[in-house]
Enzyme design. Structure first.
Site, PDB file in Angstrom:
ATOM      1  N   HIS A  41      21.217   1.705 -21.324  1.00  0.00           N
ATOM      2  CA  HIS A  41      20.297   2.071 -20.243  1.00  0.00           C
ATOM      3  C   HIS A  41      20.761   1.494 -18.905  1.00  0.00           C
ATOM      4  CE1 HIS A  41      16.917   2.841 -23.386  1.00  0.00           C
ATOM      5  NE2 HIS A  41      17.767   3.842 -23.289  1.00  0.00           N
ATOM      6  N   TYR A  45      30.410   3.308 -28.682  1.00  0.00           N
ATOM      7  CA  TYR A  45      30.427   2.280 -27.638  1.00  0.00           C
ATOM      8  C   TYR A  45      31.204   1.083 -28.173  1.00  0.00           C
ATOM      9  CZ  TYR A  45      26.590   5.418 -26.635  1.00  0.00           C
ATOM     10  OH  TYR A  45      25.846   6.541 -26.430  1.00  0.00           O
ATOM     11  N   HIS A  81      11.390  11.854 -23.625  1.00  0.00           N
ATOM     12  CA  HIS A  81      11.207  11.575 -25.056  1.00  0.00           C
ATOM     13  C   HIS A  81       9.874  12.210 -25.400  1.00  0.00           C
ATOM     14  CE1 HIS A  81      14.060   7.857 -24.760  1.00  0.00           C
ATOM     15  NE2 HIS A  81      14.675   9.003 -24.625  1.00  0.00           N
ATOM     16  N   HIS A  91      22.237   3.978 -31.648  1.00  0.00           N
ATOM     17  CA  HIS A  91      21.014   4.733 -31.338  1.00  0.00           C
ATOM     18  C   HIS A  91      20.926   5.984 -32.208  1.00  0.00           C
ATOM     19  CE1 HIS A  91      23.298   7.691 -28.950  1.00  0.00           C
ATOM     20  NE2 HIS A  91      23.868   6.694 -28.294  1.00  0.00           N
ATOM     21  N   ASP A 129       0.814  -1.222   0.000  1.00  0.00           N
ATOM     22  CA  ASP A 129       0.000   0.000   0.000  1.00  0.00           C
ATOM     23  C   ASP A 129       0.848   1.273   0.000  1.00  0.00           C
ATOM     24  OD1 ASP A 129       0.935  -0.445   2.484  1.00  0.00           O
ATOM     25  OD2 ASP A 129      -0.968  -0.160   3.530  1.00  0.00           O
ATOM     26  N   ASP A 156      18.084  16.769 -20.149  1.00  0.00           N
ATOM     27  CA  ASP A 156      18.583  15.439 -20.505  1.00  0.00           C
ATOM     28  C   ASP A 156      20.025  15.627 -20.962  1.00  0.00           C
ATOM     29  OD1 ASP A 156      18.975  12.861 -21.359  1.00  0.00           O
ATOM     30  OD2 ASP A 156      17.504  12.918 -22.989  1.00  0.00           O
ATOM     31  N   HIS A 194      16.159  13.384 -29.802  1.00  0.00           N
ATOM     32  CA  HIS A 194      14.708  13.230 -29.692  1.00  0.00           C
ATOM     33  C   HIS A 194      14.133  14.540 -29.191  1.00  0.00           C
ATOM     34  CE1 HIS A 194      15.493  12.824 -25.352  1.00  0.00           C
ATOM     35  NE2 HIS A 194      16.467  11.999 -25.691  1.00  0.00           N
ATOM     36  N   GLU A 249      22.827  13.886 -29.122  1.00  0.00           N
ATOM     37  CA  GLU A 249      23.523  12.946 -28.249  1.00  0.00           C
ATOM     38  C   GLU A 249      24.246  11.824 -28.984  1.00  0.00           C
ATOM     39  OE1 GLU A 249      20.808  10.358 -25.979  1.00  0.00           O
ATOM     40  OE2 GLU A 249      19.185  11.659 -26.628  1.00  0.00           O
ATOM     41  N   ASP A 252      24.448  10.140 -17.567  1.00  0.00           N
ATOM     42  CA  ASP A 252      23.290  10.657 -18.301  1.00  0.00           C
ATOM     43  C   ASP A 252      22.233  10.939 -17.246  1.00  0.00           C
ATOM     44  OD1 ASP A 252      21.044  11.129 -19.843  1.00  0.00           O
ATOM     45  OD2 ASP A 252      21.387   9.437 -21.207  1.00  0.00           O
ATOM     46  N   GLU A 275      25.737  14.656 -24.645  1.00  0.00           N
ATOM     47  CA  GLU A 275      24.335  15.010 -24.932  1.00  0.00           C
ATOM     48  C   GLU A 275      24.016  16.415 -24.442  1.00  0.00           C
ATOM     49  OE1 GLU A 275      21.359  12.587 -22.914  1.00  0.00           O
ATOM     50  OE2 GLU A 275      19.890  13.122 -24.452  1.00  0.00           O
ATOM     51  N   ARG A 318      29.281   9.170 -24.618  1.00  0.00           N
ATOM     52  CA  ARG A 318      28.143   9.919 -25.194  1.00  0.00           C
ATOM     53  C   ARG A 318      28.265  11.354 -24.701  1.00  0.00           C
ATOM     54  NH1 ARG A 318      24.436   6.713 -24.023  1.00  0.00           N
ATOM     55  NH2 ARG A 318      23.509   7.517 -22.114  1.00  0.00           N
TER      56      ARG A 318
HETATM   57  N1  GLY Z   1      18.237   9.852 -20.959  1.00  0.00           N
HETATM   58  C1  GLY Z   1      17.476   9.272 -21.992  1.00  0.00           C
HETATM   59  C2  GLY Z   1      17.971   9.648 -23.310  1.00  0.00           C
HETATM   60  O1  GLY Z   1      19.050  10.190 -23.433  1.00  0.00           O
HETATM   61  O2  GLY Z   1      17.294   9.485 -24.290  1.00  0.00           O
HETATM   62 MN    MN Z   2      18.302  11.861 -24.590  1.00  0.00          MN
HETATM   63 MN    MN Z   3      20.055  11.221 -21.902  1.00  0.00          MN
END
Ligand code: GLY
Ligand code: MN
Ligand code: MN
Length: 435
Positions: free
Chosen positions: A238, A384, A356, A345, A35, A266, A349, A380, A255, A404, A402
């Site tokens: 992720h 890798y 997103h 990737h 709960d 982000d 976005h 971004e 990230d 971003e 990365r």
């Molecule tokens: N942190 C999620 C992305 O970079 O899309």
């Molecule tokens: Mn992102």
């Molecule tokens: Mn990100």
């Protein structure tokens, strides 16, 4: 900035036209354990249109309706529940404090809904998205069809909100950009603190705590689960376990971004645990940085939404060929899909209330649309090199990078919101030298 919600409702009703009606539900509490619940987060569409902060509510927008265009269904006041779970506005508060034209307790939804839908041509409601609410909505449609011969009319069409509300949300107002700039500024500060706190022997979770402490201290929360990945954990896109020690000689990829009044930043930065990039790390890092900078420059009105990925892919492929990680021509590396082994990737976005964020990327003909002022996108690129990558010089194994940033399309040059944390390798080393 004033209260923007009435303007947004007016713009949506304008887009729907006088024959439309929209149903937009709030989020529900989600059980975490028996709960107890996860921290409540309002549904982004509902927040955008109402600013009403409670769970379970339902907004109905009926353009031109004489009894009121904006109807809210809310949890009723309840002295006992309010002692346990917190204050409720109730229907009266929904009108007085949140500007509803009419408000009812939630249990009146199914009896009131026929009056709100009757005579309208198009129902704007995203079916199969809101679980149990589909029941009352479809029962009401059926009931209206059954009595249609007595003169009532049931909406003939049901439309998801992508074409209207989500296109509206894609173009950020001045006020929204100001909020996003502030979210990005504080999130960038959090990344600076993380760089200052990092050294060999510390642990991923401690650095995550540095970041999140800074966000919480500014009335923010993480907009998504922070990724704090040392060494080859950075090659897991992720990675959120954040439970490993940080080792001398490794990179750390973070990230993380905070959410302010619903709008999230982000940001990703990748920096050396000991404060100095090794030769192979620096070589790959500078390739990713060049891709980041070239891709950002594409965010200009009239340019294709696909152009940042094209620009980034070209520079990454050139770098991989130069460093001997890929063979053949740059075009072949891109076209054959060889690049995807190390860059799997997209380059960005939409960003806004959702990390997103909503809004289409392509036109009806399948081609990418063009950028327009007020759109906000992440940029971004990354590389890798998984541990044990066959045929790759072992010096590059386990390096994940990365970079971003969050970028606003303006009338002129792209506006980078995340410049408060350095991304140039020398600038990062200089910052870390002051630890
Ligand atoms: N942190 C999620 C992305 O970079 O899309
Ligand atoms: Mn992102
Ligand atoms: Mn990100």
């Amino acid at each position: 900035m004033g209260m923007p919600f009435a303007e947004r409702r007016a713009a949506l009703m304008q887009a729907m036209g006088p024959q439309g009606v929209a149903i937009i539900p709030a989020a529900h509490e989600q059980v975490r354990s028996r709960d107890t619940h996860f921290p409540f987060r309002q549904d982004s569409d509902f927040h955008y249109l109402t600013g009403f902060p409670e769970p379970e509510a339902i907004a109905v927008l009926c353009p031109g309706r004489t009894e009121g265009e904006y109807v809210l269904f809310v949890r009723p006041r309840n002295a006992e529940r309010e002692v346990w779970d917190g204050r409720r506005a109730g229907p009266e508060g929904a009108i007085v404090r949140y500007g509803a034209d009419q408000a009812h307790a939630l249990d009146a939804f199914e009896t009131e809904l026929p009056k709100l839908l009757a005579g309208r041509q198009t129902l704007h409601y995203t079916l199969a998205e809101h679980g149990a609410l589909d029941g009352p909505v479809t029962r009401t449609l059926r009931q209206l069809r059954e009595i249609a011969r007595r003169g009532a009319q049931a909406p003939a069409a049901i439309e998801a909100l992508e074409a209207t509300l989500h296109e509206q949300r894609l173009i950020k107002s001045t006020g929204e950009v100001a909020l996003m700039a502030e979210a990005a500024r504080i999130s960038a500060e959090a990344h600076v603190r993380a760089m200052q706190a990092t050294r060999p022997g510390r642990n991923e979770w401690e650095i995550a705590a540095e970041i999140e402490r800074h966000l919480l201290a500014h009335r923010m929360v993480p907009g998504y689960t922070s990724i704090v990945g040392g060494g080859d954990n950075a090659c897991i896109l992720h990675y959120t376990e954040n439970n490993q020690p940080l080792r001398d000689g490794d990179l750390l990829l973070i990230d993380a971004g905070g959410e302010l009044d619903g709008y999230t930043a982000d940001i990703t930065r990748t920096f050396p645990v000991n404060g100095r990039y090794s030769g192979p790390q620096r070589a790959l890092y500078d390739v990713v940085l060049a891709a980041n900078i070239a891709a950002i420059d594409c965010l200009r009105p009239g340019r294709s939404v696909g152009s940042p990925h094209e620009a980034a892919s070209r520079i990454l492929a050139e770098g991989l060929v130069d460093l001997g990680l890929c063979d053949g021509s740059v075009d072949a590396v891109i076209e054959s899909g060889a690049l995807r082994r190390f860059y799997m990737h997209g380059t960005g976005h939409w960003l806004g209330l959702d990390v997103h964020d909503v809004g289409r990327y392509r036109q009806a003909d399948g081609e990418y649309r063009n950028f327009a002022p007020g759109m906000v996108m992440t940029v971004e690129p990354g590389l890798y090199i998984a541990p044990g990558s066959d045929g790759v010089d072992p010096r590059f194994h386990g390096i994940g990078i990365r970079i971003e940033d969050d970028v606003v399309v303006t009338d002129g040059a792209p506006r980078v919101l995340t410049g408060g944390v350095p991304k140039d390798a020398a600038a990062i080393e200089a910052l870390m030298a002051q630890r």
